[in-house]
Write a protein that holds these residues in place. Structure first.
Motif, PDB file in Angstrom:
ATOM      1  N   GLU A 217      47.819  60.988  39.718  1.00  0.00           N
ATOM      2  CA  GLU A 217      46.577  60.292  40.062  1.00  0.00           C
ATOM      3  C   GLU A 217      46.045  59.493  38.880  1.00  0.00           C
ATOM      4  N   GLN A 221      45.354  55.474  38.722  1.00  0.00           N
ATOM      5  CA  GLN A 221      44.032  54.930  38.381  1.00  0.00           C
ATOM      6  C   GLN A 221      44.122  53.951  37.221  1.00  0.00           C
ATOM      7  N   SER A 225      43.288  49.937  37.474  1.00  0.00           N
ATOM      8  CA  SER A 225      41.978  50.059  36.821  1.00  0.00           C
ATOM      9  C   SER A 225      41.061  48.866  37.083  1.00  0.00           C
ATOM     10  N   ARG A 228      38.931  49.716  40.102  1.00  0.00           N
ATOM     11  CA  ARG A 228      38.226  50.992  40.145  1.00  0.00           C
ATOM     12  C   ARG A 228      36.738  50.791  39.848  1.00  0.00           C
ATOM     13  N   THR A 233      34.953  58.536  43.535  1.00  0.00           N
ATOM     14  CA  THR A 233      36.152  59.355  43.360  1.00  0.00           C
ATOM     15  C   THR A 233      36.674  59.872  44.702  1.00  0.00           C
ATOM     16  N   ILE A 327      41.845  55.345  46.016  1.00  0.00           N
ATOM     17  CA  ILE A 327      42.904  54.866  45.127  1.00  0.00           C
ATOM     18  C   ILE A 327      43.948  54.071  45.901  1.00  0.00           C
TER      19      ILE A 327
END
Length: 470
Positions: A217, A221, A225, A228, A233, A327
């Motif tokens: 994970e 991430q 990025s 994100r 979460t 994600i």
């Protein structure tokens, strides 16, 4: 008296051979030798003749080869003729092909594979499949046959690299995409369509294993990025959020996704927004089985929990279906960027140019549209002969209404309806995250990467879902 002279007999009581007997014996011996040589020669001649016969039958110009070639050419000609007849009956008075008529004619052609042909045709040139042969229809109606008989194996071979190895669910087939840079599309046994999202295996440390969930994970991430957002979460908060009984159940579900993506180098995403065969006008409408197909009504007016419950019904071929984790949405955007299909600006700053957003205007020639989705009878048909130009106004479309709003085979990721995810917003009053923007919102503000938060009881006409498969 005449005396007879006696002769001595040789041992073994064998009599001496006369000259005549000796000649006969030698002749018999010689005859045996000639017979053996003749036999060998005969066998050699027969082998040569057999070779010539086999070559005559099976060689490049052999009888069997010519017969098979003639058979194939006859099949091609027959398939081509079927499509030509449909095309010839589709010309309008202006001398141009009317696509509505063409689609109707093709629907009636025996041997047309409606699934592989991706009917209805929305523009020319287009390719259809008749009697397992790909046939191209040109802009002016010219018809040509491409390649060999597709058989049953063409759609079973998926492209792969060291970084990604797409799986094929049981009963599914490839329908588009000969490489991973233009969009690999499969169709499952329920006729739902999926697009492969590549997540390179090279993003992980060499020591990472398929059960190092935290490491997997974290690598994901880091890789995604740019898309994100701190505080958001993939964690469990409550059952009302998305239907999971507890954190353990949620985490087990997430870990199965992480493991699959790690091992395969990617996952599938619904080609279209999840749809319904009949329009939903109220949150009290029955929750029928969802589909992922073109020309479906968006499966809106559902809560995040209801969306996840319906998403699981799309599982196929031994694989798991679900709303996307946060994600996974980010990885999808990274995939689009990495393939050079869209820039970060088009993904993060303004998605109006390729999304069904309020501030966008474009033309559609297929599907349905409405400005009042809560009224069932308000949906209107668009077609080549009845084109619709969307104004700078909120207009909801059926799935896949225009290729303008697609990228790498994925339709309506930007705009149309907001799409529920399994991400947690960290806001206890608004737990549920949805992504992508909606038809009532400006693409210059609510981009495809935008994160929106909603409460657990929200059930809106501009909010639906998209499903992942792993």
């Amino acid at each position: 008296m005449l005396k007879v002279k006696k002769t001595k007999e040789k041992k073994g009581d064998c009599k001496e051979m006369t000259k005549l007997e000796l000649k006969i014996k030698r002749r018999e011996k010689n005859n045996k030798g000639i017979t053996l040589i003749a036999l060998v020669i005969t066998i050699i001649v027969l082998l040569i003749l057999a070779g010539i016969s086999i070559a005559t039958l099976t060689g490049d110009n052999g009888v069997l080869t010519k017969a098979n070639t003639a058979k194939v050419e006859n099949e091609k000609a027959t398939a081509k003729e079927k499509v030509q007849i449909a095309v010839m009956g589709s010309f309008g008075t202006d001398g141009k092909i009317d696509l509505d008529t063409l689609n109707k004619n093709l629907e009636q052609v025996e041997g047309i594979d409606k699934e592989k042909s991706n009917l209805p045709i929305t523009n020319l040139p287009a390719t259809v499949v008749a009697d397992n042969y790909k046939i191209t229809i040109g802009e002016k109606g010219q018809v040509t046959v491409e390649g060999e008989n597709l058989g049953t194996n063409d759609e079973q071979t998926l492209p792969s690299t060291a970084d990604t190895n797409p799986f094929l669910p049981e009963g599914a087939q490839r329908v588009e995409g000969t490489d991973l840079d233009t969009g690999l599309v499969i169709k499952d046994k329920n006729q739902n369509e999926w697009v492969w999202v590549e997540v390179p295996k090279s993003i992980y440390n060499e020591s990472t294993t398929s059960t190092d969930y935290t490491a997997i994970e974290t690598a994901m991430q880091t890789y995604a990025s740019d898309y994100r957002l701190n505080g958001w979460t993939d964690t469990f908060y409550s059952t009302e959020q998305h239907g999971f009984a507890n954190a353990t159940e949620y985490n087990n579900h997430k870990n199965s996704m992480l493991k699959s993506v790690f091992e395969n180098g990617g996952f599938y995403i619904g080609r279209y927004e999840t749809g319904s065969e009949i329009p939903r006008a109220s949150s009290s409408d029955s929750l029928i089985t969802p589909i992922i197909q073109r020309n479906a009504y968006p499966y809106n007016l559902v809560t995040c929990k209801q969306a996840q419950e319906k998403a699981t019904e799309l599982a196929t071929g031994g694989k798991t279906s679900s709303l996307l984790f946060g994600i996974q949405w980010d990885l999808t955007l990274k995939f689009i960027e990495e393939k050079g299909a869209k820039t970060q600006a088009e993904l993060k700053i303004n998605s109006e140019s390729w999304g069904n957003c309020k501030d966008a205007t474009f033309e559609i020639t297929r599907g349905l549209y409405t400005t009042t989705p809560t009224t069932v009878g308000s949906w209107n048909q668009a077609s080549e002969s009845s084109r619709y130009t969307k104004p700078v106004l909120g207009v909801l479309l059926t799935t896949g209404a225009t290729d303008r709003n697609s990228i790498l085979g994925i339709y309506d990721l930007a705009g149309n309806v907001w799409e529920w995810t399994l991400e947690y917003t960290s806001n206890t009053s608004y737990l549920c995250a949805n992504r992508g923007g909606g038809y009532c919102d400006d693409g210059s503000r609510y981009t495809v990467s935008y994160r929106n938060y909603s409460n657990t009881i929200l059930s809106s006409y501009d909010t639906g879902m998209r499903v992942a498969l792993w």
